[in-house]
Design a protein around this motif. Structure first.
Motif, PDB file in Angstrom:
ATOM      1  N   ARG A 106       0.853  -1.208   0.000  1.00 44.54           N
ATOM      2  CA  ARG A 106       0.000   0.000   0.000  1.00 44.54           C
ATOM      3  C   ARG A 106       0.884   1.251   0.000  1.00 44.54           C
ATOM      4  O   ARG A 106       0.568   2.248  -0.640  1.00 44.54           O
ATOM      5  N   HIS A 107       2.015   1.188   0.720  1.00 40.40           N
ATOM      6  CA  HIS A 107       2.956   2.317   0.738  1.00 40.40           C
ATOM      7  C   HIS A 107       3.436   2.622  -0.682  1.00 40.40           C
ATOM      8  O   HIS A 107       3.490   3.785  -1.096  1.00 40.40           O
ATOM      9  N   HIS A 108       3.759   1.594  -1.452  1.00 44.69           N
ATOM     10  CA  HIS A 108       4.223   1.818  -2.824  1.00 44.69           C
ATOM     11  C   HIS A 108       3.092   2.291  -3.730  1.00 44.69           C
ATOM     12  O   HIS A 108       3.294   3.167  -4.564  1.00 44.69           O
ATOM     13  N   TYR A 237      18.950   3.025  -0.709  1.00 47.68           N
ATOM     14  CA  TYR A 237      18.818   3.491  -2.109  1.00 47.68           C
ATOM     15  C   TYR A 237      17.352   3.393  -2.509  1.00 47.68           C
ATOM     16  O   TYR A 237      16.938   2.582  -3.331  1.00 47.68           O
ATOM     17  N   HIS A 238      16.585   4.257  -1.891  1.00 45.27           N
ATOM     18  CA  HIS A 238      15.131   4.131  -1.896  1.00 45.27           C
ATOM     19  C   HIS A 238      14.495   4.817  -3.103  1.00 45.27           C
ATOM     20  O   HIS A 238      13.383   4.465  -3.488  1.00 45.27           O
ATOM     21  N   ASN A 239      15.196   5.799  -3.685  1.00 41.32           N
ATOM     22  CA  ASN A 239      14.684   6.429  -4.899  1.00 41.32           C
ATOM     23  C   ASN A 239      14.707   5.408  -6.028  1.00 41.32           C
ATOM     24  O   ASN A 239      13.719   5.224  -6.750  1.00 41.32           O
ATOM     25  N   HIS A 241      14.719   2.210  -5.608  1.00 43.02           N
ATOM     26  CA  HIS A 241      13.779   1.149  -5.255  1.00 43.02           C
ATOM     27  C   HIS A 241      12.334   1.525  -5.608  1.00 43.02           C
ATOM     28  O   HIS A 241      11.584   0.691  -6.120  1.00 43.02           O
ATOM     29  N   HIS A 242      11.942   2.775  -5.345  1.00 37.95           N
ATOM     30  CA  HIS A 242      10.566   3.167  -5.697  1.00 37.95           C
ATOM     31  C   HIS A 242      10.377   3.215  -7.214  1.00 37.95           C
ATOM     32  O   HIS A 242       9.286   2.955  -7.706  1.00 37.95           O
ATOM     33  N   ARG A 243      11.447   3.546  -7.942  1.00 41.33           N
ATOM     34  CA  ARG A 243      11.333   3.605  -9.405  1.00 41.33           C
ATOM     35  C   ARG A 243      11.310   2.200 -10.009  1.00 41.33           C
ATOM     36  O   ARG A 243      10.576   1.943 -10.956  1.00 41.33           O
TER      37      ARG A 243
HETATM   38 ZN   LIG Z   1       9.245   4.154   0.531  1.00 44.85          ZN
END
Ligand SMILES: [Zn+2]
Ligand SMILES: [Zn+2]
Length: 300
Positions: A106-108, A237-239, A241-243
């Motif tokens: 849900r966060h993504h 490295y979350h940017n 990961h979200h991409r």
């Molecule tokens: Zn996040």
């Protein structure tokens, strides 16, 4: 103006304090501090080594298991490794893998909105720990139907409390009793390890949605932070990961600190993990180029 500053103007849905979660968080922190005092005053090298090893396995259970295997199917793992992940995931006391994954998906899907369980627009403390303290009602499991088909995941969810007591307290105390330090096992390996691990995981939801660069995508608040990667087994490295959430790597370059990636890759050589998914290099470079262009046109 930053996303978080924008956020203060957003309406905040009323939520009431969850007395069980809030009470447990408070007691666990107090016992964690007691663990630190105990470690200093009754120092035992075996207990310290056990805490480090146990902490490492618990950390990998969250990053390699709960996150990169169960929440995002970035690779496949055999039943033995899934069982290990689920045992040490329970010791991490962050909910069952099923519910953790439901929240994370849900966060993504709804990042930076009121439907995002750890919405950074509600501020650093909400994203870090506040959201755990409040009653969010029943977890919506509609996003994790695939995981419900795994009997090991179902077993962990059904017997979660018993597994927590066993893995977070009983087993560490029993192992440390081998050298006569069951209390150190409970306080240091159980609770001090737990609160260090909690704040490591929480940092991904808070710091990496506030601090760092956005080389792969400017939409949304997710950022790349090598500093957070150092304390989260590579999750900083979350940017990226979200991409590209279905990549088993978060630190995609060879020099980026991502021990979870190295762990999963090493196990693939032993036949324990397989089908590791990677973003094709041209797509990664294209995302980098587009984001750089976007930044240049904004600056002009
Ligand atoms: Zn996040
Ligand atoms: Zn994720």
């Amino acid at each position: 103006m930053s996303d978080s500053q924008n956020a203060t103007a957003l309406p905040r849905p009323a939520k009431k304090l969850d007395p069980v979660n809030a009470g447990f968080l408070l007691i666990a922190h107090l016992l964690g501090v007691a663990g630190l005092v105990y470690l200093i005053t009754n120092f035992n090298p075996y207990t310290l080594i056990l805490a480090i090893v146990y902490g490492g396995l618990c950390g990998l259970a969250i990053t390699g298991g709960y996150h990169r295997l169960f929440s995002h199917p970035t690779y496949k793992a055999n039943a033995f490794l899934r069982a290990i992940y689920l045992f040490f995931g329970a010791a991490s006391i962050q909910n069952s893998a099923l519910k953790w994954s439901a929240d994370h998906r849900r966060h993504h899907a709804r990042t930076d909105t009121d439907d995002d369980p750890y919405n950074i627009r509600r501020g650093f403390w909400w994203a870090h720990i506040g959201w755990v303290l409040f009653d969010a009602g029943e977890t919506d499991l509609s996003l994790v139907k695939d995981l419900e088909e795994d009997p090991l995941v179902r077993f962990q969810d059904r017997h979660y409390l018993a597994l927590v007591i066993l893995s977070a307290a009983v087993v560490p105390a029993l192992i440390a009793s081998l050298w006569g330090d069951w209390l150190g096992g409970l306080l240091v390996v159980g609770f001090l390890r737990l609160i260090v691990e909690w704040h490591s995981t929480f940092s991904v939801n808070s710091f990496t949605h506030m601090v760092g660069a956005q080389p792969y995508c400017k939409k949304g608040s997710a950022r790349d932070s090598w500093l957070v990667a150092l304390i989260t087994f590579g999750e900083g490295y979350h940017n990226y990961h979200h991409r590209f959430p279905i990549d088993y790597r978060n630190g995609v370059r060879w020099y980026q600190f991502d021990p979870t990636k190295w762990f999963v890759w090493t196990l693939s050589k032993l036949g324990i993990t397989r089908d590791l998914r990677r973003t094709p290099e041209p797509r990664r470079l294209e995302a980098l180029r587009k984001t750089a262009e976007e930044s240049a046109s904004r600056a002009a």
